[in-house]
Scaffold this motif. Structure first.
Motif, PDB file in Angstrom:
ATOM      1  N   ASP A 254       0.822  -1.204   0.000  1.00 18.31           N
ATOM      2  CA  ASP A 254       0.000   0.000   0.000  1.00 18.31           C
ATOM      3  C   ASP A 254       0.861   1.261   0.000  1.00 18.31           C
ATOM      4  N   ALA A 255       1.993   1.240   0.708  1.00 18.22           N
ATOM      5  CA  ALA A 255       2.883   2.404   0.724  1.00 18.22           C
ATOM      6  C   ALA A 255       3.525   2.607  -0.636  1.00 18.22           C
ATOM      7  N   TYR A 256       3.947   1.520  -1.256  1.00 20.22           N
ATOM      8  CA  TYR A 256       4.555   1.625  -2.583  1.00 20.22           C
ATOM      9  C   TYR A 256       3.533   2.132  -3.597  1.00 20.22           C
ATOM     10  N   CYS A 257       2.320   1.577  -3.540  1.00 23.33           N
ATOM     11  CA  CYS A 257       1.280   1.961  -4.490  1.00 23.33           C
ATOM     12  C   CYS A 257       0.910   3.431  -4.328  1.00 23.33           C
ATOM     13  N   ALA A 258       0.937   3.908  -3.091  1.00 23.94           N
ATOM     14  CA  ALA A 258       0.561   5.297  -2.818  1.00 23.94           C
ATOM     15  C   ALA A 258       1.586   6.286  -3.359  1.00 23.94           C
ATOM     16  N   THR A 259       2.831   5.834  -3.533  1.00 19.27           N
ATOM     17  CA  THR A 259       3.877   6.754  -3.993  1.00 19.27           C
ATOM     18  C   THR A 259       4.280   6.527  -5.440  1.00 19.27           C
ATOM     19  N   LYS A 260       4.211   5.273  -5.902  1.00 20.52           N
ATOM     20  CA  LYS A 260       4.721   4.971  -7.235  1.00 20.52           C
ATOM     21  C   LYS A 260       3.748   4.193  -8.111  1.00 20.52           C
ATOM     22  N   GLY A 261       2.638   3.740  -7.571  1.00 20.63           N
ATOM     23  CA  GLY A 261       1.731   2.881  -8.312  1.00 20.63           C
ATOM     24  C   GLY A 261       0.403   3.524  -8.647  1.00 20.63           C
ATOM     25  N   PRO A 262      -0.587   2.706  -9.020  1.00 21.87           N
ATOM     26  CA  PRO A 262      -1.902   3.217  -9.404  1.00 21.87           C
ATOM     27  C   PRO A 262      -2.567   4.096  -8.350  1.00 21.87           C
ATOM     28  N   CYS A 263      -2.369   3.802  -7.058  1.00 23.78           N
ATOM     29  CA  CYS A 263      -2.984   4.639  -6.025  1.00 23.78           C
ATOM     30  C   CYS A 263      -2.496   6.080  -6.113  1.00 23.78           C
ATOM     31  N   SER A 264      -1.254   6.267  -6.564  1.00 24.56           N
ATOM     32  CA  SER A 264      -0.746   7.634  -6.701  1.00 24.56           C
ATOM     33  C   SER A 264      -1.487   8.372  -7.809  1.00 24.56           C
ATOM     34  N   ILE A 265      -1.843   7.652  -8.874  1.00 20.44           N
ATOM     35  CA  ILE A 265      -2.627   8.256  -9.958  1.00 20.44           C
ATOM     36  C   ILE A 265      -4.023   8.603  -9.460  1.00 20.44           C
ATOM     37  N   ILE A 266      -4.658   7.647  -8.804  1.00 18.02           N
ATOM     38  CA  ILE A 266      -6.036   7.836  -8.344  1.00 18.02           C
ATOM     39  C   ILE A 266      -6.122   8.965  -7.329  1.00 18.02           C
ATOM     40  N   ARG A 267      -5.126   9.086  -6.459  1.00 19.75           N
ATOM     41  CA  ARG A 267      -5.119  10.187  -5.491  1.00 19.75           C
ATOM     42  C   ARG A 267      -5.105  11.534  -6.215  1.00 19.75           C
ATOM     43  N   GLU A 268      -4.279  11.654  -7.246  1.00 18.26           N
ATOM     44  CA  GLU A 268      -4.221  12.905  -8.011  1.00 18.26           C
ATOM     45  C   GLU A 268      -5.544  13.168  -8.734  1.00 18.26           C
ATOM     46  N   LEU A 269      -6.107  12.120  -9.323  1.00 14.45           N
ATOM     47  CA  LEU A 269      -7.375  12.283 -10.038  1.00 14.45           C
ATOM     48  C   LEU A 269      -8.478  12.766  -9.104  1.00 14.45           C
ATOM     49  N   ARG A 270      -8.526  12.216  -7.906  1.00 13.19           N
ATOM     50  CA  ARG A 270      -9.562  12.619  -6.953  1.00 13.19           C
ATOM     51  C   ARG A 270      -9.335  14.039  -6.452  1.00 13.19           C
ATOM     52  N   ALA A 271      -8.093  14.484  -6.481  1.00 20.81           N
ATOM     53  CA  ALA A 271      -7.785  15.859  -6.060  1.00 20.81           C
ATOM     54  C   ALA A 271      -7.953  16.849  -7.206  1.00 20.81           C
ATOM     55  N   GLY A 272      -8.281  16.345  -8.408  1.00 19.39           N
ATOM     56  CA  GLY A 272      -8.446  17.232  -9.561  1.00 19.39           C
ATOM     57  C   GLY A 272      -7.126  17.694 -10.146  1.00 19.39           C
TER      58      GLY A 272
END
Length: 280
Positions: A254-272
């Motif tokens: 989860d930490a890796y995904c949040a910084t380098k994986g799909p979760c990092s993309i989704i976080r940006e998308l949700r923030a606009g």
């Protein structure tokens, strides 16, 4: 099958009684394209073959309305007069049309004539307030087995290979297992239209069905967290190679995904915020 798939983002859809991955219809659609075709339209004879086969070719030209939801699409064929009136009435974006005056087909047509007539469309469109064309969330489903997790369908810009050109892509991501679909062949699609997004959403539903049927982590389940095993192996090799004591990478998925994986993309998308091109 004993599973209900719940939308957490997007429009609820109707599914088959026997298979919740198969979406059959939707109550609300966008109308991203309104057009007309006549015998002078290039490829017209090929375009109306589908109407002839079903006994619906009754006009010298048609008005068309292309409908799309997050997981489904349809095409309306009516009179040119009806569609021209609809366009005049729709200057404020609130017009409706009477579908009983024509015929409605599931999905958008494709093939000779249609492939050059229908422009490439995205779910997220900058003109409607999106970050950019083809960049943004499409829909999301609550995970049936892991509380608080979701399976999220999203449009994004990515590269198949680091030295290739960026492309508009669509896929899904599960925040329970954090598997990267780029490393799972067949789960990242060129984002060419409603059929691409429908297929990505169907695969997201199939992922949830597999988790419900087999559990999270089972060898038969599509939802199999690595629990940081691969990251720990890379970190151990890096420490040996460089003679260091710290980790080169986060040591949990989860930490890796949040910084380098799909979760990092989704976080940006949700923030606009427009995320960088994935795998660039």
């Amino acid at each position: 099958m004993g599973i209900t798939i719940t939308n957490t983002y997007g429009t609820p859809h109707h599914v088959s009684d026997t298979h919740p991955a198969h979406v059959t219809s939707c109550d609300y659609y966008r109308l991203p394209l309104v057009a007309t075709i006549t015998p002078t339209t290039p490829g017209y004879e090929d375009m109306v073959d589908m109407l002839k086969e079903n006994g619906h070719d009754t006009r010298d030209g048609y008005g068309l309305i292309f409908l799309e939801s997050e997981e489904f699409s349809a095409t309306y064929f009516g009179s040119i007069e009806q569609i021209e009136q609809y366009k005049r009435d729709n200057t404020d974006g609130k017009a409706t049309f009477d579908a009983s005056q024509g015929v409605l087909y599931a999905q958008w047509p494709y093939g000779k004539g249609w492939d050059t007539f229908i422009p490439r469309t995205f779910w997220n469109v900058k003109a409607r307030g999106a970050i950019a064309d083809g960049v943004g969330l499409v829909t999301a489903f609550a995970h049936t087995e892991t509380l608080g997790a979701e399976v999220i369908v999203y449009e994004f810009e990515g590269k198949w290979l680091p030295d290739s050109e960026p492309e508009q892509l669509v896929t899904y991501h599960c925040s329970a297992c954090h598997l990267d679909t780029f490393h799972d062949c067949g789960h990242v699609h060129e984002n060419t239209g409603p059929s691409s997004r429908r297929w990505a959403a169907r695969q997201a539903r199939q992922h949830l069905i597999s988790a419900h049927r087999h559990g999270v982590g089972d060898t038969n389940s599509s939802c199999r967290p690595h629990n940081g095993a691969m990251l720990r192996a890379v970190n151990a090799a890096a420490r040996t190679m460089w003679g260091t004591t710290g980790n080169a990478l986060p040591d949990t998925d989860d930490a890796y995904c949040a910084t380098k994986g799909p979760c990092s993309i989704i976080r940006e998308l949700r923030a606009g915020v427009r995320p960088p091109t994935y795998r660039a």
